[in-house]
Structures are given as structure tokens and as C-alpha cells.
Design an enzyme around this catalytic site. Structure first.
Site, mmCIF file in Angstrom:
data_model
loop_
_atom_site.group_PDB
_atom_site.id
_atom_site.type_symbol
_atom_site.label_atom_id
_atom_site.label_comp_id
_atom_site.label_asym_id
_atom_site.label_seq_id
_atom_site.Cartn_x
_atom_site.Cartn_y
_atom_site.Cartn_z
ATOM 1 N N GLU A 173 0.829 -1.221 0.000
ATOM 2 C CA GLU A 173 0.000 0.000 0.000
ATOM 3 C C GLU A 173 0.855 1.259 0.000
ATOM 4 O O GLU A 173 0.635 2.190 0.774
ATOM 5 C CB GLU A 173 -0.951 -0.013 1.204
ATOM 6 C CG GLU A 173 -1.898 -1.197 1.186
ATOM 7 C CD GLU A 173 -2.927 -1.210 2.304
ATOM 8 O OE1 GLU A 173 -2.673 -0.614 3.359
ATOM 9 O OE2 GLU A 173 -3.991 -1.817 2.101
ATOM 10 N N ASP A 221 -8.358 -8.669 4.380
ATOM 11 C CA ASP A 221 -8.075 -7.512 5.234
ATOM 12 C C ASP A 221 -9.153 -7.318 6.298
ATOM 13 O O ASP A 221 -10.031 -6.475 6.123
ATOM 14 C CB ASP A 221 -7.987 -6.256 4.339
ATOM 15 C CG ASP A 221 -7.431 -5.064 5.078
ATOM 16 O OD1 ASP A 221 -6.990 -5.230 6.218
ATOM 17 O OD2 ASP A 221 -7.431 -3.960 4.505
ATOM 18 N N GLU A 224 -12.584 -1.219 11.974
ATOM 19 C CA GLU A 224 -12.478 -0.524 10.689
ATOM 20 C C GLU A 224 -13.581 -0.918 9.701
ATOM 21 O O GLU A 224 -14.257 -0.064 9.143
ATOM 22 C CB GLU A 224 -11.099 -0.811 10.083
ATOM 23 C CG GLU A 224 -10.947 -0.258 8.688
ATOM 24 C CD GLU A 224 -9.593 -0.588 8.059
ATOM 25 O OE1 GLU A 224 -8.725 -1.159 8.732
ATOM 26 O OE2 GLU A 224 -9.427 -0.261 6.874
HETATM 27 C C1 GCV Z 1 -2.293 1.012 8.415
HETATM 28 C C2 GCV Z 1 -5.967 -1.657 5.761
HETATM 29 C C3 GCV Z 1 -6.301 -0.312 6.336
HETATM 30 C C4 GCV Z 1 -5.111 0.624 6.352
HETATM 31 C C5 GCV Z 1 -3.987 -0.064 7.107
HETATM 32 C C6 GCV Z 1 -3.685 -1.384 6.404
HETATM 33 C C7 GCV Z 1 -2.624 -2.178 7.129
HETATM 34 O O1 GCV Z 1 -5.750 -1.551 4.399
HETATM 35 O O2 GCV Z 1 -7.350 0.244 5.618
HETATM 36 O O3 GCV Z 1 -5.503 1.801 6.996
HETATM 37 O O4 GCV Z 1 -2.847 0.745 7.145
HETATM 38 O O5 GCV Z 1 -4.852 -2.185 6.397
HETATM 39 O O6 GCV Z 1 -2.997 -3.096 7.833
HETATM 40 O O7 GCV Z 1 -1.458 -1.871 6.968
#
Ligand code: GCV
Length: 870
Positions: free
Chosen positions: A322, A401, A429
């Protein structure tokens, strides 16, 4: 640190038969729920006095002093709350806290077991000769820890039992000797230096503000105390994204203060590090992990950190994921990167938690073989055995995720010569962001108990991460917590933090048992309250799954935006790979070996044999593994499309029932908590309707197949805003369309649309209009009687719109749209409702909704719905 199973809990009988004269009714909680005390609010407890009142430590270290302070604090609160003088008199004798070594020295006659495991404890009680007039149950009670942390955990265990015994019921015995199932039991925080928290829903950071560590760290100490009470021994305080600035010298000084605040509670500080730090803050031209200068930079940096924080637990790494930089830039592997850090940390006793959350977020949707779920196994399985012994690969529970429903990651069975930890999310989340009650222990338990059958033998995930299955020395659980100054932002969400700690300590505990413990300590020991709250907690995750995603499609939330409300197409046709591939004919990702992406082949053979044929695939994960027609029949005999309709109507009903159950607690629990949670559950029930309607109308249109029960697409009693006689209000298309009834709503001010090259995207400022008032009117044509009238409106940030409901020009009610909900355009994130109860209506009455915009809240609304009252 050694791992291994707890010794089988041996029961002790020294609590049994304790006089119930010591019981103080806690049915009516005397104090409001306060953030700083959470489940350690001892004043609320029943006062089973399980230990003599004179408490002292044998050692002088800070952790043993915390244990003493805690035991005194517990007794002190209980005594202040009105324990009788007779009870107090019964608390003679001594309670001793110490390490096993200290106890052996001070009490040579006491048979301290030789097999105490790291961080474990043993509790010993010498019976009292004159229980009534002398010393209560014991005149000597000893809590011996294998180390100081073990002694602290023993003290908290004693307090937990004291707090959770059912008044009037026979006492439950407690285990006399326990140790944690796994050595790594950490929470991760995703805090940024500016005080914001990625995916945090409980206010700003308790650790940082304005680019530095906060001056006042009292809440950090309070947090460490909470963590210690459930056996958590590490806390990583900074976000895995953008971590480089945290290794700057000034920041390290501040971090040392955080470590100082947590140390007395046995919680060690850990840090997220950016693998590109040698370049970003170190001035090197490269961050290639195999470059000698880079290795030297890390070694020197680690030494600097340990000079300030001698007990740092270690580093967490998110790399090649990411947008975070990683070893792939130099053709190096995660093992190359992890080992450089591990070698630097090893002399200091630190570990590296290297996250397996590594995937390409630019996948090609048109490629039917592309599959994000494969990534972790494809990348990490070939590296098995190549990681240093102080590296632990941190694996999210599922291959995507933190979804409400996804299978266990096959990587747990794919690494046998590598330490592993399971990562879960305490912060919700994708699961309602603490606005929805979702108790996560049942979800985590499902993953922990899942038997991956590696090597055709029993290898449940919990035993893999304990290190037991493959003989690893390290392993554990990581909970992404993201607490803020209002903790998790919702009192009942704290059950998830509690449950995480308890499961990391003992993954064999049941979700129900943990729920009951938490409720008794936090809300009340009254059996009816305990039964009701526990039932609600246990119902909440299945309900959430029912009204959001279905059959393994994942959550179906807005994955490119808020991750909160419904947005079905946001998962499709982009590179993120959270696809469910729906079209007019069917739905689901074909992940089979025979015809799909081959993901199923990553599981050990016995599990792959279950998932590969559609006929043996479990219904709840069907669409994660298979693409099937809408008319495909589930094991229940129901078609997929009928399941979509039924589960969403059921889920919305279940959400409403949570509120009804809570309502039965009025007068039995703290009034402030009662009122607070009542409002939250009311909101949740309404938002479950938004979810239900979005999913149902979207898939009704997509499949073209009617609901057998005639509900989908029909809303008796609903009057659409766009069908009203409008003055000032303008009709607009809601984006995504499924988030509004029939896709349209009305607005009294400008609205932005995220799918266009919108105003918001270009300017990052919100449109405002000069205040105006608009009206929508309908003539009622139903039967006469008493009704509840719900107005479904969009509560946007950046202003507080006002609404009024009139009947025949007479005001019925008015309200302000002042809730803080995600996103800045009208959609399922902020669609909410206000209900006027018990309104008399007769045919011909004119109903009118008046909206006055304010700032960037345009007073937009979707429909009104009229339902019989009562
Ligand atoms: C910290 C998901 C979340 C991101 C997070 C990522 C991760 O994609 O939306 O906010 O980033 O997981 O676990 O690194």
C-alpha cells in the site's frame, strides 16, 4: 522467551465456602462509566474479599509495586463502597507478592512449583485458624510469579475472580497456576505524530500531538494498567504507515518517556519502522537491506534506541505494501529486510514483527487468475526457514483484510520453520467503526480454533501461533487497537480490547466466558444483566454479517473511501482486489485450482479438498471460493439470491432486537451508560436498515430475480422525497445509487458527487450555500390511526442542518442534524433517521418536512416512512 501450553488449569478450593456476608450487591452500578477506569472500576464489584488486607511485595521493582498498589486499590474501593465492619475485620493476615525466587527465600516452607513458566503465576493460601474473627479465609496468601510480570498477572487474576463471582451463587474456583499461551501479546496503535490515528474512532492520540510526544502521559499509564490486567505485554505506539520520523533523535527521547509510563505495568514499548529510514532520515543514498552501510546504520540506530529505552520490545514492519517502501525496490526479499533488523536487535533481546500484509494493489480486474488473496502465501511460503530466529511473521487472520467474514489465511500452515503471530483488529475498521455494537471474540475464536490440518494432523491456528504445532519458540497475537483519548469511543466496544487480551493469554477460553467476565466487571454482576448483555454481545457479530456482506463476499462497504457504509461497486473494477465479481448471471470469486485463481491449493490437502468442490464448500464462504449463478442452491436448499434478501431482512431485525434487549436493563444499570448505549443501538438499528435496503435493491436490480417473500423493492408506508411537492428542495442522484431509496433524494443546498471530477476532489473544500429553508409535502392517503413517522436524512459534516416535521401545518417535532458521520457527500455513511412516535394521522392530512441548510450540510433527505405505532 519460551512458549508452550499453560499447565492444565488446576482448581483450588480456597475461595469455596467464603462467607457470603462479604458480598456487596453491585446490581445497581453506582458510578458512571468513565474512560479512565473501564473494566477496572472496582467500586462496582461484588466484594468477595479473597485476600488479606495487608498487602506487601517482597521485591522493590516497579512491577511488583504495581501489583501491590492494584490489590490495595481494589480492596480500598470495595471497602469505601460500604463493606461491613465485620467483613473488614475478616481481612486480617497478609497478602504477599513476589517472584518465585523471592518467595522461596522468604518462605522456605512454601512449596513453590519448580515448573513455573515465563510470565506465569502460582497462588498459595494458608488457611486461617479463626476465619470469622481473625483473618478471613487465609492468614497468608502468596502470589508468586515466575518473574515480576507473572506476579502482576497473578494479582490481576485474583482481582478478576473477586470481581466476577456471582453473588449468591456457589463460587467458581480459579486456576491456581497459569501461564500465558504465547509470548507475544501486543497491541498495535496506528498513531501519527500529529495526533491523528489511522482507523481510530476514539478521539485523538494519547501518545502524540503536534509532531511530538505529549507532555501529559497519564492516560498512557492508565492504558498500560488496562493492558496489564488482561496480560498484554507489548504496545507498538506508532502507525505502520509513514514511520520514518519516529526514529529521529528528538522523537526517541519522547518515546523513552512513553516506555517509562508503561514499564511499571510490564508493558514494553515497540515501534513501527520504515524500511527506507536509512535513506529518508539517515542521509544514505540507498536503503537496500544488504548494503553494508545500511546494515551499519540500523545497528547504530538500534543502539541509540536501546540507550534510551533499554527494554524496547522490538520493531514492526510494513513494507512493499500500500505504497510503503520495501526490499522489492532492490530485488531483495522480506527475509533479507527482516533479518537486517533482527540482527541489529538480537543482542538487545528485541524482535521483528514482519507483516505478511504484502500485496499488489494494482491488480488487473480483467485477469481472472489475478487474486490478492494469494499474495501473502505466494511471497512468504518460499521464504520459510530463511528468517532469523527473532523474526515473527505477523499474519492477518484472513487472506484479505480484517473482513467480517473471510477464511483463515492459509499462510499459517505455510510456514513451519518460521515464527508466526496472528493479527486481528480491535478497532472496528470494516465492522461498524464502534458506532455499531460488534463483539469480535466469536470471530477471533472461529479463526483461532480453525484446524488447518497441516501434515494431515491436528494443527488449529491457535496452536500454530503458540509455537506448539511446529515447535517454534516465539509466536503470538497482535491486536490493532487504535485507542484514543476516549478509548475506543464506545463503552461496549471495550469488550473487544478485553477479549483480545484474554484470548492472547488463553485462546481456549470461550467467547461467552469472556463476555460474562467483562460484563460483570464493567456493568453489573446482576445475573439478569449479565445474561442480557452477554446475549447481545454474542448476537452482534452474526447480525452485522447478516446485514452487510453475505456468503463470503466480504463486507461490501466503501473500500476506496470510509470503509463504513455500503458501496457495492467500490470493490469491483479496480486494482485493490477485494472483488466479488457480480453480474446479471451470478456472483463470487472462483478461487479453485481447477478453474480459478488456484488460491484453494494454498491450503493443506484436507482443507483444500473441502473448499475446492462447490458441493462441500461451507455456505458462509461460498462466494469467497466459487462463482455461482444467482439461482444456485445452498445446503439449506435456498437460492443465493433468496439468501441475500432473507439474511438482510433478518440482520436488520436482529439489529433492532439488540436495542430491545438493552431496553430491559433500564433501572438496573448505570443510567448514563444506559442512555448512551440506547442512543447508539437506536442508530445501529437505523443504519442496519440503510445496509439492508442498499444490498437488497442493488442485487434485485442486478439479478432481476424477485424476492419470494415480496419484500425487496416494496416499502409499504414509505413516501419518497422525490415524489413530494417540493419547494426549494431539488432532486439529485445519490452516489452510490443503492444508498438511497430508489437512488434519489432531495437537497436544500449544493451537494458534491465523489464519482465525478468533483468539487471536493479538486479543491478539498466543501460547498456552502447561503442559508435557505425548503419544504417537501405529501398528502396522506392511508387509514387513520396512530403512527410512528421516520424521516431518513443525510447528516453531513461541516454544518448543522435543521429539520421540522409538520402535519397540516402543526409542528410535530424538529431536530438538528448534528451527528458526526463519515464522508462529505450524501451516501450510506451518513444516511440516518429521526422518528416521531405516536402521531395521529387521517386520510387527507398534509405531511410536510422542512429542511434548513447550514454550512456544508445541505439538509438533504431520502424519504419518510409511516409505520403503525406500538
Ligand atoms: C495502516 C488496511 C487499512 C489501512 C492499514 C492497512 C494495514 O488496508 O485500511 O488503513 O494501514 O490495512 O494493515 O497496513
Amino acid at each position: 522467551m519460551a512458549s508452550g501450553r499453560r499447565t492444565a488449569p488446576r482448581k483450588i478450593d480456597f475461595f469455596v465456602g467464603l462467607g457470603l456476608g462479604f458480598v456487596m450487591s453491585a446490581a445497581l452500578a453506582a458510578h458512571a462509566q468513565t474512560a479512565d477506569r473501564a473494566w477496572l472500576s472496582y467500586a462496582r464489584h461484588t466484594a468477595h474479599t479473597l485476600y488479606p488486607r495487608h498487602v506487601r511485595a517482597l521485591g522493590s521493582n516497579a512491577i511488583e509495586q504495581s501489583a501491590v498498589q492494584e490489590l490495595r486499590h481494589n480492596l480500598g474501593d470495595v471497602l469505601t463502597e460500604g463493606l461491613s465492619a465485620r467483613a473488614e475485620g475478616g481481612l486480617g493476615g497478609q497478602t504477599i507478592v513476589g517472584t518465585a525466587e523471592e518467595v522461596r527465600k522468604a518462605f522456605p516452607g512454601v512449596p513453590v512449583p519448580a515448573d513455573l513458566k515465563p510470565e506465569g503465576y502460582w497462588i498459595y493460601g494458608a488457611p486461617c485458624a479463626d476465619r470469622v474473627n481473625g483473618c478471613g479465609e487465609h492468614n497468608l496468601l502468596i502470589i508468586a510469579g515466575s518473574d515480576a510480570r507473572g506476579a502482576l498477572y497473578g494479582a490481576f487474576a485474583l482481582i478478576r475472580v473477586a470481581s466476577t463471582i456471582d453473588p449468591g451463587a456457589p463460587h467458581e474456583a480459579m486456576p491456581r497456576q497459569e501461564h500465558p499461551a504465547m509470548p507475544i501479546r501486543w497491541v498495535d496503535e496506528w498513531d501519527n505524530a500529529n495526533g491523528t490515528i489511522e482507523r481510530g474512532y476514539g478521539g485523538p492520540s494519547i501518545f502524540f500531538e503536534d509532531g511530538h510526544v505529549r507532555d501529559d502521559l497519564s492516560q498512557v499509564s492508565a492504558y498500560a494498567r488496562l493492558l496489564a490486567s488482561v496480560g498484554i505485554n507489548g504496545c507498538n505506539v506508532n502507525n505502520v504507515n509513514g514511520a520514518a520520523p519516529f526514529l529521529e533523535p528528538e522523537m526517541i527521547k519522547g518515546l523513552a518517556r512513553i516506555a517509562d509510563a508503561m514499564r511499571p505495568w510490564g508493558v514494553r514499548l515497540a515501534l513501527s519502522v520504515d524500511i527506507a529510514s536509512p535513506q529518508k532520515i539517515g542521509g544514505l543514498k540507498t536503503f537496500d537491506p544488504l548494503d553494508p552501510q545500511v546494515k551499519a546504520w540500523w545497528a547504530a540506530k538500534v543502539n541509540d534506541i536501546y540507550a534510551a529505552i533499554p527494554d524496547l520490545a522490538g520493531f514492526t514492519v510494513k513494507a512493499d505494501s500500500e505504497g510503503q517502501p520495501g526490499p522489492a525496490s532492490y530485488g531483495r526479499s522480506p527475509a533479507d529486510a527482516a533479518n537486517v533488523l533482527a540482527n541489529a536487535l538480537a543482542p538487545q533481546g528485541g524482535v521483528v514483527l514482519y507483516r505478511a500484509f504484502v500485496y499488489n494493489n494494482h491488480l488487473d480486474y480483467s485477469d481472472l487468475k489475478a487474486d490478492r488473496a494469494r499474495a501473502a502465501y505466494d511471497i512468504f511460503h518460499p521464504l520459510d526457514g530463511k528468517f532469523a530466529s527473532n523474526v515473527i511473521v505477523q499474519i492477518k487472520y484472513g487472506p484479505i483484510d480484517f473482513q467480517a467474514e473471510e477464511p483463515v489465511s492459509p499462510l499459517f500452515a505455510g510456514l513451519r520453520k518460521t515464527n508466526e503471530a496472528m493479527e486481528v483488529q480491535i478497532t472496528q475498521e470494516y465492522l461498524g467503526q464502534q458506532r455499531h455494537l460488534v463483539y469480535l471474540a466469536p470471530l477471533w475464536k472461529e479463526k483461532l480454533d480453525f484446524d488447518l490440518r497441516a501434515e494431515n494432523r491436528s494443527t488449529p491456528v491457535k496452536e500454530i501461533i503458540e509455537g506448539k504445532s511446529f515447535g517454534r519458540l516465539l509466536g503470538g497475537m497482535i491486536g490493532v487497537s487504535c485507542v484514543g483519548r476516549d478509548w475506543l469511543g464506545a463503552p461496549l466496544a471495550m469488550a473487544n480490547l478485553y477479549a483480545f487480551g484474554r484470548l492472547a493469554w488463553n485462546p481456549d477460553l470461550s467467547a461467552e466466558q469472556i463476555a460474562a467476565e467483562w460484563t460483570r466487571q464493567t456493568i453489573s454482576n446482576d445475573p439478569q444483566v449479565v445474561a442480557t448483555v452477554d446475549r447481545m454481545l454474542m448476537q452482534s457479530w452474526p447480525a452485522y454479517v447478516d446485514y452487510t456482506g453475505f456468503l463470503g463476499t466480504q463486507t461490501l462497504t466503501d473500500i476506496t473511501g470510509s470503509h463504513y457504509g455500503p458501496n457495492i461497486e467500490s470493490s469491483e473494477r479496480n486494482g485493490w482486489g477485494q472483488w466479488h465479481r457480480d453480474d446479471a448471471k451470478g456472483i463470487g470469486m472462483d478461487r479453485t485450482v481447477a478453474t480459478g485463481t488456484g488460491f484453494v491449493g494454498q491450503y493443506p490437502p484436507e482443507i483444500a479438498r473441502m473448499y475446492e468442490p462447490v458441493a462441500t464448500n461451507p455456505d458462509n464462504l461460498l462466494l469467497f471460493f466459487h462463482h455461482v449463478p444467482w439461482t444456485y442452491k445452498l445446503h439449506s436448499g435456498k437460492t443465493v439470491i433468496q439468501y441475500v434478501y432473507d439474511s438482510h431482512y433478518k440482520g436488520a431485525q436482529e439489529a433492532a432486537e439488540l436495542g430491545a434487549e438493552w431496553a430491559t436493563l433500564e433501572g438496573k444499570i448505570d443510567p448514563a451508560l444506559f442512555a448512551d448505549e440506547s442512543a447508539r443501538l437506536k442508530y445501529q438499528a437505523c443504519h442496519a436498515i440503510v445496509w439492508r435496503d442498499a444490498i437488497v435493491q442493488y442485487f434485485l436490480k442486478e439479478s432481476g430475480i424477485a424476492d419470494d417473500k415480496g419484500r425487496a423493492g416494496h416499502f409499504p408506508g414509505r413516501m419518497e422525497a422525490e415524489d413530494a411537492r417540493l419547494t426549494g428542495f431539488k432532486v439529485f442522484d445519490v452516489d452510490p445509487w443503492e444508498d438511497a431509496s430508489r437512488g434519489k433524494a432531495v437537497t436544500c443546498g449544493p451537494v458534491i458527487n465523489p464519482s465525478e471530477d468533483s468539487y471536493w476532489r479538486r479543491t478539498h473544500t466543501l460547498p456552502t450555500a447561503s442559508p435557505s429553508t425548503c419544504t417537501a409535502q405529501w398528502t396522506y392517503s392511508g387509514p387513520g390511526g396512530r403512527f410512528n413517522i421516520a424521516v431518513q436524512y443525510f447528516d453531513l459534516q461541516g454544518g448543522v442542518a435543521q429539520f421540522k416535521l409538520d402535519v397540516n401545518g402543526k409542528p410535530i417535532t424538529s431536530w438538528a442534524a448534528d451527528t458526526k458521520l463519515p464522508s462529505f457527500w450524501p451516501n450510506g455513511d451518513n444516511s440516518t433517521r429521526y422518528t416521531a412516535n405516536d402521531v395521529f394521522l387521517k386520510p387527507g392530512d398534509v405531511l410536510s418536512v422542512e429542511g434548513t441548510n447550514n454550512g456544508s450540510d445541505p439538509a438533504a433527505f431520502d424519504y419518510i416512512e409511516i409505520e403503525p405505532a406500538g
